[in-house]
Every structure is written in C-alpha cells, then in structure tokens.
Design an enzyme around this catalytic site. Structure first.
Site, PDB file in Angstrom:
ATOM      1  N   GLU A 155     -27.409  16.492  46.733  1.00 32.45           N
ATOM      2  CA  GLU A 155     -27.157  17.880  46.358  1.00 32.45           C
ATOM      3  C   GLU A 155     -27.188  17.969  44.836  1.00 32.45           C
ATOM      4  O   GLU A 155     -26.502  17.221  44.140  1.00 32.45           O
ATOM      5  CB  GLU A 155     -25.798  18.325  46.924  1.00 32.45           C
ATOM      6  CG  GLU A 155     -25.498  19.782  46.614  1.00 32.45           C
ATOM      7  CD  GLU A 155     -24.546  20.433  47.621  1.00 32.45           C
ATOM      8  OE1 GLU A 155     -24.290  19.847  48.685  1.00 32.45           O
ATOM      9  OE2 GLU A 155     -24.072  21.548  47.324  1.00 32.45           O
ATOM     10  N   ARG A 156     -28.015  18.867  44.348  1.00 27.51           N
ATOM     11  CA  ARG A 156     -28.188  19.071  42.894  1.00 27.51           C
ATOM     12  C   ARG A 156     -28.632  17.792  42.192  1.00 27.51           C
ATOM     13  O   ARG A 156     -28.259  17.547  41.035  1.00 27.51           O
ATOM     14  CB  ARG A 156     -26.901  19.592  42.238  1.00 27.51           C
ATOM     15  CG  ARG A 156     -26.222  20.733  42.972  1.00 27.51           C
ATOM     16  CD  ARG A 156     -27.109  21.917  43.151  1.00 27.51           C
ATOM     17  NE  ARG A 156     -26.425  22.985  43.887  1.00 27.51           N
ATOM     18  CZ  ARG A 156     -27.039  24.105  44.275  1.00 27.51           C
ATOM     19  NH1 ARG A 156     -28.308  24.307  44.014  1.00 27.51           N
ATOM     20  NH2 ARG A 156     -26.371  25.019  44.942  1.00 27.51           N
ATOM     21  N   ASN A 198     -19.242  17.769  49.665  1.00 26.45           N
ATOM     22  CA  ASN A 198     -19.498  18.473  50.934  1.00 26.45           C
ATOM     23  C   ASN A 198     -19.704  17.345  51.941  1.00 26.45           C
ATOM     24  O   ASN A 198     -20.817  16.936  52.225  1.00 26.45           O
ATOM     25  CB  ASN A 198     -20.742  19.351  50.840  1.00 26.45           C
ATOM     26  CG  ASN A 198     -20.519  20.525  49.897  1.00 26.45           C
ATOM     27  OD1 ASN A 198     -19.408  21.057  49.808  1.00 26.45           O
ATOM     28  ND2 ASN A 198     -21.554  20.925  49.187  1.00 26.45           N
ATOM     29  N   GLU A 279     -16.039  26.935  49.460  1.00 21.54           N
ATOM     30  CA  GLU A 279     -17.428  27.090  49.907  1.00 21.54           C
ATOM     31  C   GLU A 279     -17.615  26.662  51.357  1.00 21.54           C
ATOM     32  O   GLU A 279     -18.534  25.915  51.694  1.00 21.54           O
ATOM     33  CB  GLU A 279     -18.380  26.311  48.982  1.00 21.54           C
ATOM     34  CG  GLU A 279     -18.360  26.831  47.565  1.00 21.54           C
ATOM     35  CD  GLU A 279     -19.382  26.175  46.637  1.00 21.54           C
ATOM     36  OE1 GLU A 279     -19.730  25.007  46.868  1.00 21.54           O
ATOM     37  OE2 GLU A 279     -19.827  26.843  45.690  1.00 21.54           O
ATOM     38  N   ARG A 323     -13.689  35.620  40.047  1.00 21.06           N
ATOM     39  CA  ARG A 323     -13.773  34.233  40.495  1.00 21.06           C
ATOM     40  C   ARG A 323     -13.151  33.261  39.496  1.00 21.06           C
ATOM     41  O   ARG A 323     -12.583  32.234  39.881  1.00 21.06           O
ATOM     42  CB  ARG A 323     -15.246  33.912  40.721  1.00 21.06           C
ATOM     43  CG  ARG A 323     -15.551  32.464  40.891  1.00 21.06           C
ATOM     44  CD  ARG A 323     -17.007  32.275  41.229  1.00 21.06           C
ATOM     45  NE  ARG A 323     -17.346  30.861  41.166  1.00 21.06           N
ATOM     46  CZ  ARG A 323     -18.555  30.361  41.416  1.00 21.06           C
ATOM     47  NH1 ARG A 323     -19.539  31.171  41.739  1.00 21.06           N
ATOM     48  NH2 ARG A 323     -18.784  29.072  41.340  1.00 21.06           N
ATOM     49  N   ASP A 352     -18.368  27.546  36.915  1.00 21.72           N
ATOM     50  CA  ASP A 352     -19.108  26.461  37.577  1.00 21.72           C
ATOM     51  C   ASP A 352     -20.132  25.807  36.667  1.00 21.72           C
ATOM     52  O   ASP A 352     -21.327  26.090  36.814  1.00 21.72           O
ATOM     53  CB  ASP A 352     -19.807  27.008  38.830  1.00 21.72           C
ATOM     54  CG  ASP A 352     -20.349  25.905  39.713  1.00 21.72           C
ATOM     55  OD1 ASP A 352     -20.069  24.729  39.419  1.00 21.72           O
ATOM     56  OD2 ASP A 352     -21.035  26.223  40.687  1.00 21.72           O
ATOM     57  N   GLU A 380     -27.479  20.702  36.832  1.00 20.75           N
ATOM     58  CA  GLU A 380     -27.689  21.778  37.799  1.00 20.75           C
ATOM     59  C   GLU A 380     -28.017  23.096  37.107  1.00 20.75           C
ATOM     60  O   GLU A 380     -28.861  23.847  37.570  1.00 20.75           O
ATOM     61  CB  GLU A 380     -26.431  21.933  38.673  1.00 20.75           C
ATOM     62  CG  GLU A 380     -26.503  23.129  39.604  1.00 20.75           C
ATOM     63  CD  GLU A 380     -25.258  23.301  40.474  1.00 20.75           C
ATOM     64  OE1 GLU A 380     -24.331  22.472  40.405  1.00 20.75           O
ATOM     65  OE2 GLU A 380     -25.241  24.296  41.239  1.00 20.75           O
ATOM     66  N   HIS A 508     -24.147  32.577  34.624  1.00 20.15           N
ATOM     67  CA  HIS A 508     -24.646  32.716  35.987  1.00 20.15           C
ATOM     68  C   HIS A 508     -25.739  33.760  36.167  1.00 20.15           C
ATOM     69  O   HIS A 508     -25.704  34.573  37.102  1.00 20.15           O
ATOM     70  CB  HIS A 508     -23.496  32.962  36.963  1.00 20.15           C
ATOM     71  CG  HIS A 508     -23.566  32.025  38.146  1.00 20.15           C
ATOM     72  ND1 HIS A 508     -24.741  31.842  38.856  1.00 20.15           N
ATOM     73  CD2 HIS A 508     -22.635  31.213  38.721  1.00 20.15           C
ATOM     74  CE1 HIS A 508     -24.516  30.951  39.820  1.00 20.15           C
ATOM     75  NE2 HIS A 508     -23.254  30.547  39.748  1.00 20.15           N
ATOM     76  N   TRP A 531     -21.917  35.556  44.241  1.00 22.22           N
ATOM     77  CA  TRP A 531     -23.068  34.676  44.135  1.00 22.22           C
ATOM     78  C   TRP A 531     -24.261  35.407  43.501  1.00 22.22           C
ATOM     79  O   TRP A 531     -25.371  34.883  43.491  1.00 22.22           O
ATOM     80  CB  TRP A 531     -23.460  34.121  45.529  1.00 22.22           C
ATOM     81  CG  TRP A 531     -22.536  33.032  45.997  1.00 22.22           C
ATOM     82  CD1 TRP A 531     -21.531  32.462  45.274  1.00 22.22           C
ATOM     83  CD2 TRP A 531     -22.523  32.371  47.264  1.00 22.22           C
ATOM     84  NE1 TRP A 531     -20.890  31.491  46.014  1.00 22.22           N
ATOM     85  CE2 TRP A 531     -21.479  31.407  47.245  1.00 22.22           C
ATOM     86  CE3 TRP A 531     -23.284  32.484  48.436  1.00 22.22           C
ATOM     87  CZ2 TRP A 531     -21.172  30.586  48.324  1.00 22.22           C
ATOM     88  CZ3 TRP A 531     -22.981  31.654  49.521  1.00 22.22           C
ATOM     89  CH2 TRP A 531     -21.938  30.713  49.471  1.00 22.22           C
TER      90      TRP A 531
HETATM   91  O1  GCW Z   1     -21.834  23.753  41.381  1.00 16.90           O
HETATM   92  C1  GCW Z   1     -21.657  24.140  42.705  1.00 16.90           C
HETATM   93  C2  GCW Z   1     -22.889  23.666  43.377  1.00 16.90           C
HETATM   94  C3  GCW Z   1     -22.686  23.159  44.780  1.00 16.90           C
HETATM   95  C4  GCW Z   1     -21.516  22.190  44.754  1.00 16.90           C
HETATM   96  C5  GCW Z   1     -20.275  22.945  44.331  1.00 16.90           C
HETATM   97  C6  GCW Z   1     -19.056  22.050  44.201  1.00 16.90           C
HETATM   98  C7  GCW Z   1     -21.197  20.159  45.954  1.00 16.90           C
HETATM   99  O2  GCW Z   1     -23.852  24.699  43.345  1.00 16.90           O
HETATM  100  O3  GCW Z   1     -23.869  22.545  45.177  1.00 16.90           O
HETATM  101  O4  GCW Z   1     -21.313  21.544  45.977  1.00 16.90           O
HETATM  102  O5  GCW Z   1     -20.476  23.523  43.077  1.00 16.90           O
HETATM  103  O6  GCW Z   1     -18.813  21.591  43.099  1.00 16.90           O
HETATM  104  O7  GCW Z   1     -18.363  21.829  45.176  1.00 16.90           O
END
Ligand code: GCW
Length: 688
Positions: A155-156, A198, A279, A323, A352, A380, A508, A531
């Site tokens: 992921e990412r 995840n 999430e 958020r 984020d 990311e 974002h 989002w």
């Molecule tokens: O940065 C976001 C990402 C998700 C990531 C989430 C997290 C692992 O887009 O891909 O999931 O945060 O940090 O939990």
C-alpha cells in the site's frame, strides 16, 4: 536488436566498472580509501557480527582483511565490552588513546555493530581520526512500518512488490532479507513492522508466524526486532470467536494464548502495531469500548514477554466537521489511561502526511502517556518515487517545532524523547519506502529518505543538511564539486514540492484514488466529503482556505498558547500555514505586499522554476556520477519538471475561476487547458 545492444552495453559496463551501478549497494559501497585509521584489530571471542561486518567492509575498501592481534599495538582497533550504564543498551564510545589505539566501548554485540558502522561511515566520508566521541541514541525504538500486504503488493509503495516472499517462506530465504537487516543496522534502525496496518488477520495464523520467525531469525544478529500489525478482529476471523470485545474473557484469553504462541517461536518479538476504528478497520469502539480498553487488553497479553503495543491515533470520521481535530478529541480524554507498555503512535501532521502540515497538537499535550511520531518515508503525497523530494528538511522542521506544552523549547523532539516527560518507552517510526526494486526505493534519491529517517531516529539533533552531505559522500562521491551543489538541491527539494503542489498551507488537492496528481475540482457524487479536495481548499469567489480559527472549526484551540492565538490571527499566522488555518480573501495582503492570489501564482511558479534549476544542477554533475545512475535520475527529473507544470496549471487555472484575477504577467503562462487536465485519469492501481 535494440534490446541486444542494450544488453551488450550493460555487459560492457559491468565488465569495465566491475559492477553495475544499479543502486543496490545503497550507501554501503565501501569505496577504496587510502588513508585508514587502523592497521589491526583486537577482540575477545569471535567478535560476532560487528567484526564480520568490519571485515567485509575492509575487504571492499582495501582488498584484504584487517589482521587480528592478541596484544593491541599502536593503530589497533580494540573492541571492548564493558558494563557502562551511561551508554545504555545501544550506545558506544570511540576514543583514540595516547598510544594511537582506537577503543570502541559498548555493552553488547549490537552496540559494537553500531559503533563499527559509525566508524565505517566516518572513514567513507573522509575522516581518519583520532576519534573522541560518544553516541547514545535519542529514541530507544527506531522502527520501520511496512505497509506490505500478504499478497506481495505494498500500500502506497512505489518501489515494486514487497521484499517479503510469503509464498516461499519459511523454506526459501531471499538474500535480500539479510541485506535489508544490514542496511538498517548501519543507520541504527532496530525494529520493523513487517505488514500493513490495514492488517490481514492471517498474519497471526500459525502458518504465517512460522514465516515471520524465519525472517526474525535472520534479523536478530543485526539487532532488528520484528513487530506485526494486527487486525483487531483476529479472534473472530481466525478462530471463530463470536466477537472481539476487549472486555470479554474469551477474547482476552485468545490474545494471551496468541502471544504465548508468538513468543515460543520468536522469543524477542517486539509487539503489535494497531490501526483500529480508522478507515473501516475494526476496533474496540465496535463494542462501545475505548481505544484504551483495546490497547490495554493487547498490552496485558504481551506484558509477560516485555512486548509492547503501538496504538495509532490516526482516526477521523466524516461526521466531524474538521478532520484535523479528531485525533486530539478522541485521545486527549484517554491520557493516562493506557498501560505502561502502550505507546500512542501519532502522524506528524493532523491530516495525513501532506507536503506541509503543522504538527499534530497531541504532541506534548498528552503528558501521561508516551507518544511516538509516525513519519512517512514513502512519498505518498510527494510525487511517489518519481519526484526528488528529500524529506530530511520536513522532519527537521517537525521535530524542532515548539509545542510550548511545557514552556518554550518543548519541541516535538523533546516531548517524545523522554527529556521533558520521563517515559521509559520512547520511539519513532517511519513508513518504509522499500520494495523489491534493485535500488530498493525506486528513485535513487529516495534512498536518502530511508537513510535520513534512521539517522534522525538515532539522533534527532542532526541537521538535514549534515545528513544529506553524509549520504551523498557515501552514495556518490566525496568530491565537493558534487557534494556542495547537490546538498543544496536536496535541501530545497521538499520546499519545491510544497510550492508546486500546495503552497501557503493548502492541502489535500490530490486526485481521487491515487495521490499523485492534482484534482482540486474533484467531485464524486456520494463520496465522503473529507475525501474530496473542496473540503480542504473551500475556494469561493471570496477566497480560499480552511477556517480553523475560533470563528471556524476552532482547531487552533488544540494548540498551546501562544501558538493558538498566533495561528488564530490572520496577520500573525506564519504564512506557510495561512490557508491551513484561515479562509483568506483573494486580496489578503501578504507580508511582502502582494495580494494572496498573486502570491499563490508566484509560489506555484517558483516551484516549477526550482525543479528546472534542479535539472540544470544535475546535468552539470555528469562528470562525477556513473552513467547508469546519472541517466536514471536525469530522466526522473524530467518527469518531475513536467508534473510541476501540470500541478501549477491545474491549480492556478482552477482557482482562477474563483479569484477572477489574472496570473501576474511576469510569470510563465499556463501551457495546458483546464478541461484537458480534468480529463487525465491515471491508473495508479498498477503503479508497482
Ligand atoms: O495516508 C493514508 C493512506 C492509506 C493508509 C492510511 C493510514 C495504510 O492513504 O493508504 O492506510 O493513511 O495511515 O492508515
């Protein structure tokens, strides 16, 4: 034919240079040096991994081994193991005495290894001694977080598939596991979470634990402790328990048994990392319990084995109007309610991992519970592995930010390292950018971010500039004609990304799905508002930015005085955060006299110009760099330059519909049509 020729030229390259310059050796190149500080080595027993690594490096640097002597002479390197409380578990000292011997003192083998790597770094960057230094790491746990899935994707991740070959394990052991451990140990990293937050519950199945054990066995000599991300619902998925309520006896027992099973296989297992109620992940709130209830249950299971829980505070909910406020709102009431083997893991910024965010206000505010930072090494939101963005400067800015929570000077660094709040548990984590690409990180310069994370985790007072210089000297050449301009380039690179993506506190504006290109216009009917970019930029004919002042979401109140008032005032708020905290009118007067709209245009243009300058600087470096890496980096800079223009045009043309003002006439005109840009749809699902 073309393919044949390129295979042939690669063959010649390998033949003439001895090795392909594919970046696989990272910063551990052991380039030959003429002036070496020792001629022999002395140690007890077999010297362990430290001596093994030294000899391997020595062979690379000199073509021979460093002779061992029983009685130290002048110019002998002496490895000394002694009880030395101040040095702690991982610290070491290196001193050259009057007789010219260099004494490396540490309490154990791993610390000797750190000392050896430190010496090798000094030698490779041009130091010949005498030495007189003591190194004690800032954080006791310096950990990578892999967001690697069990199916091999990341992921990412932008450097190919995962290094961990779950299908082959435990029978087949890739040689890269050891290379990975060595690279991490060389910069002081001492722990790693193998799988994605995840988390797939299967990671805790016996079958997978045996695979994990095989990896842990390889990492152990290098002092790397293995951790796992766990899915809170594991007991229901793996063993059919009716629920995963943390206060229920059966559930608690399940975790205790699981911990026992893990420690039987891996006696030095580190512990769990948990993403819960975030999430869509399961968590204690599914049963009306708190994060503390969930974390404490796991902590209790791990306690007998000295394991710990890293519990993430990355939570947000579409119901919250802002958020950025949620982590603080959910976690502050729990301060002091966690067991002592729990540490709360908090992302550097409250939204984020954006190119620039203010620090998350939980840092320093949570006083009774240890808090650790989560940084994101993988880019990311900073151009994946296509853009050259050195993150050392971003992390320096974050670590040195003053929270004011215990008076002036309560920097994030000092509220997390045990100085201000004397918690025993101190840690820092970085989301890894490592994959199976030959050069490990996709972009050669992305190796610098892995390196910088490790170095800052070891010593958060190192400057981004010093780290960049160190890395360049080891990875390319010590020639100042190269090191000076390229260090400068690296130091500007993150600000350049901020400028061409999201200047002045914007955040974002990323495209839906992937986080690579711009889509400030993105509107998907029925999508979660938090989002969508418009949730963050709120562009209107009046102005732009998120109002987090007392009159808006009041997120400013989560910061300690004087920051709260400073951020709250439109004229006192630092301009890099202006649109983070304010919805400012287009004609807001900036400190340099320009109006906001004009300044925004200049910032985007500056970002583009900076990348163009990086290209020029890099092209001049050709004489100092091998062709393979030179061309690779040159090509990525071209992509970055095109992307910077894409970002600038997309954002300015889109926001201009609201500002209704001209782009200042002395900067370059947009070259794209907004409607064309809106049609770009990248399929990033197969980016790997
Ligand atoms: O940065 C976001 C990402 C998700 C990531 C989430 C997290 C692992 O887009 O891909 O999931 O945060 O940090 O939990």
């Amino acid at each position: 034919m073309k393919r044949l020729i390129s295979i042939y030229s690669l063959f010649c390259l390998v033949l003439f240079t001895g090795r392909a310059e594919d970046g696989s050796r990272l910063w551990l190149r052991n380039t030959p040096v003429t002036n070496l500080p020792f001629e022999s080595i002395s140690y007890r027993g077999d010297g362990g991994i430290a001596v093994q690594e030294l000899q391997q490096a020595w062979a690379g640097m000199t073509g021979s081994r460093l002779p061992r002597v029983d009685t130290p002479q002048a110019n002998t390197l002496v490895l000394k193991t002694e009880k030395n409380k101040p040095l702690g578990k991982d610290g070491f000292s290196i001193r050259t005495n009057e007789t010219g011997q260099t004494i490396l003192t540490a309490q154990n083998e791993t610390a000797h290894l750190y000392g050896i790597f430190h010496l090798l770094r000094l030698i490779q960057t041009g130091h010949t001694g005498p030495f007189n230094l003591t190194e004690i790491p800032t954080y006791s746990i310096r950990i990578l977080n892999h967001w690697d899935n069990l199916n091999g994707t990341i992921e990412r991740g932008y450097a190919g598939y995962s290094l961990w070959k779950w299908d082959e394990l435990p029978a087949t052991l890739s040689p890269r596991y050891e290379a990975y451990a060595r690279a991490n140990a060389s910069i002081g990293i001492n722990a790693t979470v193998l799988n994605n937050v995840n988390a797939n519950p299967q990671i805790l199945s016996t079958q997978y634990l045996e695979k994990v054990k095989a990896i842990a066995d390889i990492f152990r000599p290098y002092g790397i402790q293995v951790y796992l991300s766990v899915n809170f619902a594991s007991p229901t998925v793996l063993d059919g328990l009716a629920d995963a309520d943390p206060l229920r006896k059966e559930v608690r027992l399940w975790w205790k048994n699981k911990a026992k099973e893990i420690y039987t296989l891996i006696p030095d297992f580190g512990g769990f990392l948990v993403k819960a109620n975030s999430e869509g992940q399961p968590g204690p709130q599914d049963y009306g319990r708190t994060h503390a209830d969930g974390a404490n249950m796991l902590a209790e299971a791990l306690k007998p084995y000295k394991g710990i829980v890293m519990w993430r505070a990355f939570v947000y909910d579409p119901k919250e109007p802002d958020r950025a406020k949620q982590a603080y709102d959910e976690f502050m009431p729990l301060d002091g309610k966690f067991h002592d083997n729990v540490i709360v893991q908090v992302k550097n910024g409250p939204v984020d991992f954006q190119p620039r965010e203010p620090f998350t206000p939980l840092f320093g505010a949570m006083k009774k519970t240890p808090v650790m930072a989560e940084l994101q090494i993988t880019q990311e939101y900073l151009g994946f592995s296509n853009h050259l963005a050195y993150l050392g400067t971003m992390w320096e800015e974050f670590l040195q930010a003053d929270t004011w929570q215990a008076g002036e000077g309560s920097t994030v660094a000092r509220v997390t390292d045990g100085t201000i709040y004397p918690h025993k548990l101190t840690a820092i984590s970085g989301v890894a950018n490592i994959g199976e690409d030959t050069n490990w990180t996709g972009h050669h310069f992305a190796q610098a971010n892995w390196y910088a994370f490790g170095r800052l985790a070891w010593n958060h007072n190192l400057t981004a500039g010093a780290i960049a210089g160190e890395w360049l000297r080891q990875t390319f050449t010590t020639n100042p004609e190269f090191v000076t301009p390229v260090t400068e380039l690296m130091l500007q690179s993150r600000e350049a990304v901020v400028n061409y993506m999201m200047p002045l506190g914007l955040h974002h504006l990323f495209a839906w799905g992937h986080h690579y290109g711009p889509e400030p216009w993105c509107d998907i009917p029925g999508a979660r508002p938090d989002w969508l970019p418009s949730y963050y930029h709120k562009a209107s004919s009046y102005g732009i930015g998120f109002d987090r002042t007392h009159k808006g979401s009041n997120a400013v109140a989560q910061y300690h005085a004087p920051l709260s008032e400073q951020f709250n005032g439109i004229n006192t708020c630092p301009e890099p955060y202006l649109l983070w905290f304010h919805h400012a009118p287009w004609d807001h007067r900036m400190k340099n006299g320009r109006i906001l709209w004009d300044e925004l245009c200049y910032k985007y243009d500056t970002g583009v110009q900076q990348v163009r300058q990086f290209q020029k600087t890099w092209d001049r470096m050709q004489p100092y760099v091998d062709t393979e890496r030179f061309l690779h980096i040159q090509s990525r800079l071209r992509t970055q330059a095109r992307d910077a223009v894409w970002w600038k045009d997309a954002c300015l043309l889109y926001f201009q519909q609201y500002s209704k003002r001209p782009v200042p006439y002395d900067i370059e005109r947009p070259v794209h049509e907004l409607e064309e840009l809106k049609k770009i749809k990248l399929d990033m699902t197969h980016h790997n």
